[in-house]
Design a protein around this motif. Sequence first.
Motif, PDB file in Angstrom:
ATOM      1  N   LYS A 280      44.458  37.062  47.809  1.00 31.39           N
ATOM      2  CA  LYS A 280      44.530  36.347  46.537  1.00 31.39           C
ATOM      3  C   LYS A 280      43.442  36.832  45.593  1.00 31.39           C
ATOM      4  CE  LYS A 280      44.503  32.165  48.292  1.00 31.39           C
ATOM      5  NZ  LYS A 280      44.492  30.683  48.385  1.00 31.39           N
ATOM      6  N   LEU A 283      44.308  40.328  44.272  1.00 33.06           N
ATOM      7  CA  LEU A 283      45.360  40.317  43.256  1.00 33.06           C
ATOM      8  C   LEU A 283      44.805  39.906  41.895  1.00 33.06           C
ATOM      9  CD1 LEU A 283      48.327  38.753  45.266  1.00 33.06           C
ATOM     10  CD2 LEU A 283      48.042  41.148  44.591  1.00 33.06           C
ATOM     11  N   VAL A 284      43.921  38.904  41.904  1.00 34.73           N
ATOM     12  CA  VAL A 284      43.281  38.473  40.651  1.00 34.73           C
ATOM     13  C   VAL A 284      42.404  39.588  40.101  1.00 34.73           C
ATOM     14  CG1 VAL A 284      41.647  36.844  39.630  1.00 34.73           C
ATOM     15  CG2 VAL A 284      43.358  36.019  41.256  1.00 34.73           C
ATOM     16  N   ASP A 285      41.667  40.273  40.983  1.00 33.95           N
ATOM     17  CA  ASP A 285      40.820  41.389  40.556  1.00 33.95           C
ATOM     18  C   ASP A 285      41.655  42.494  39.909  1.00 33.95           C
ATOM     19  OD1 ASP A 285      38.470  40.223  41.402  1.00 33.95           O
ATOM     20  OD2 ASP A 285      38.449  41.210  43.352  1.00 33.95           O
ATOM     21  N   LEU A 286      42.798  42.809  40.520  1.00 35.98           N
ATOM     22  CA  LEU A 286      43.664  43.854  39.978  1.00 35.98           C
ATOM     23  C   LEU A 286      44.189  43.462  38.599  1.00 35.98           C
ATOM     24  CD1 LEU A 286      45.813  45.115  43.005  1.00 35.98           C
ATOM     25  CD2 LEU A 286      44.308  46.485  41.549  1.00 35.98           C
ATOM     26  N   LEU A 287      44.574  42.202  38.458  1.00 40.41           N
ATOM     27  CA  LEU A 287      45.104  41.731  37.174  1.00 40.41           C
ATOM     28  C   LEU A 287      44.039  41.821  36.084  1.00 40.41           C
ATOM     29  CD1 LEU A 287      47.286  40.354  35.462  1.00 40.41           C
ATOM     30  CD2 LEU A 287      46.423  38.149  36.290  1.00 40.41           C
ATOM     31  N   ILE A 288      42.848  41.268  36.369  1.00 40.78           N
ATOM     32  CA  ILE A 288      41.779  41.240  35.363  1.00 40.78           C
ATOM     33  C   ILE A 288      41.309  42.650  35.020  1.00 40.78           C
ATOM     34  CG2 ILE A 288      39.406  40.508  34.907  1.00 40.78           C
ATOM     35  CD1 ILE A 288      39.959  38.012  36.555  1.00 40.78           C
ATOM     36  N   SER A 289      41.084  43.475  36.042  1.00 41.71           N
ATOM     37  CA  SER A 289      40.578  44.832  35.787  1.00 41.71           C
ATOM     38  C   SER A 289      41.601  45.664  35.012  1.00 41.71           C
ATOM     39  CB  SER A 289      40.223  45.519  37.107  1.00 41.71           C
ATOM     40  OG  SER A 289      41.341  45.640  37.964  1.00 41.71           O
ATOM     41  N   SER A 290      42.885  45.487  35.302  1.00 40.55           N
ATOM     42  CA  SER A 290      43.916  46.225  34.563  1.00 40.55           C
ATOM     43  C   SER A 290      43.918  45.842  33.094  1.00 40.55           C
ATOM     44  CB  SER A 290      45.295  45.954  35.176  1.00 40.55           C
ATOM     45  OG  SER A 290      45.345  46.373  36.526  1.00 40.55           O
ATOM     46  N   VAL A 291      43.810  44.545  32.824  1.00 36.83           N
ATOM     47  CA  VAL A 291      43.792  44.072  31.433  1.00 36.83           C
ATOM     48  C   VAL A 291      42.570  44.611  30.696  1.00 36.83           C
ATOM     49  CG1 VAL A 291      43.556  42.027  29.980  1.00 36.83           C
ATOM     50  CG2 VAL A 291      45.149  41.998  31.913  1.00 36.83           C
TER      51      VAL A 291
END
Length: 472
Positions: A280, A283-291
Amino acid sequence: MQRYVQNRVLACIKMLLVMTDALCLNLAFILAYSWATSYGLANAEEAMSSNYFSLWTMYNLVALVVSLLLQLYSDKTMEHIEYVFRATFRTTITFLLIFTGFAWIGHPFTGIGWFLAAVSSFVVLYGVLSRFFLTYIYTNLPKRFNWYKRIALIGHDDYLGSVAGAFSRQHAFFSVDTIPYRDPVSETSREEKLARFKRYFEEVSKAGIHDVFLISSPDITDVSKELILAADHECVQLNFVPAMTASISYGSGRQDALTMQLPVLKSHEEPMSTMENRIKKRLVDLLISSVVILFILSWMIPIIGIIIKIQSPGPIFFRQPRSGRNNKSFGCYKFRSMVVNKDSHAKQASKDDKRITPIGKFLRKTNLDEFPQFINVFLGQMSVVGPRPHMLSHTEHYSQLIQHYMVRHFVKPGITGWAQVNGYRGETKDPGLMAKRVEYDLEYLSNWSAMLDFKIVCMTAINMLRGEKNAY
């Protein structure tokens, strides 16, 4: 084994199985309804008038409740493909019987029998095909892609065999390395005992094993606390297993081993030790870093890069080796805030440091110099929130001075952390300041939650806006 040590691949397979089951069960419902109504076996108007969507909702609720009650997706079930088969069979039969009864009583319409027969057929067909494919995953893919989670079992020869037997070798996703010793530890001095096990912990850590089960025989119980500290120093999660065996003799003279869940005493039990929480968080790290990379760094890097180049010759980024999870080093990115110098990898920035450029002073004061670390987050080397990564020299130095210092390396380092938002950032000449950082880092590990991460991110944003006195 999954009860004691979690495997990332197995946790991902479990999550994928949950999503696939949910998707295909709903697809079976839609196909069964379409088939029954298309061939005139069920009356579509009657089905809609008897509240089709209520029937669909009940279908999903029954599936959810039954799967939870029968533990279809529990860690213990996922350990063996045989357990998955057994749980799938029980869950499928129970689910279809309950749903059929509720549907027949609460939603009668012409042709409901054909509809329920079609649903049952599609569900059973999916169950057989999906578990057949899962068998291939369990029996072939771990060997082909090296999906094993390696653990080590250390113990005296007198106890090792019996306890090793409790760790079933049929776990497809786990591999057990045994480290036996023969001479009695009780005949050696306390210092010699500790030296021996420190050597064992160092060996397994170098081999990439970070979960160790130590058979707690009577000859080492007096040094248990010291063993935990020694294991922490090597970033090894130490678990104690009692040296015990049991058997029952029946009248026929047959000897059967008494089966039981092996009792394990864990030296560390934090929220982030569970694979579900790690996934979890990832997944949050991937979302934030991508943005951040797409919408902020895409224009920030060219603008700040030009200013850095104008004020001081050299690269835009400063890439410094830092200590990561399990004390593995990685290159930590920052905007270069100093003139190029030979002391940058060993000497921390201090107040009124002459090496800092004008743009560098602004970047450090506002924490903007840390933004390239979202690249590290995207690559999986860091997390958005976690203990700050330290220089390799600091890790080596403070690990000898501060107790439990290395425990902070059980998780990925972060761009911001609990210690930083509480004022412990910047230069650390005083070991006491570093000890307070470690104290806050360990508090974060023990009390991690998604809401705590959100709170830290908000506090970091507020600190960036108002500035920090220790940022220089």
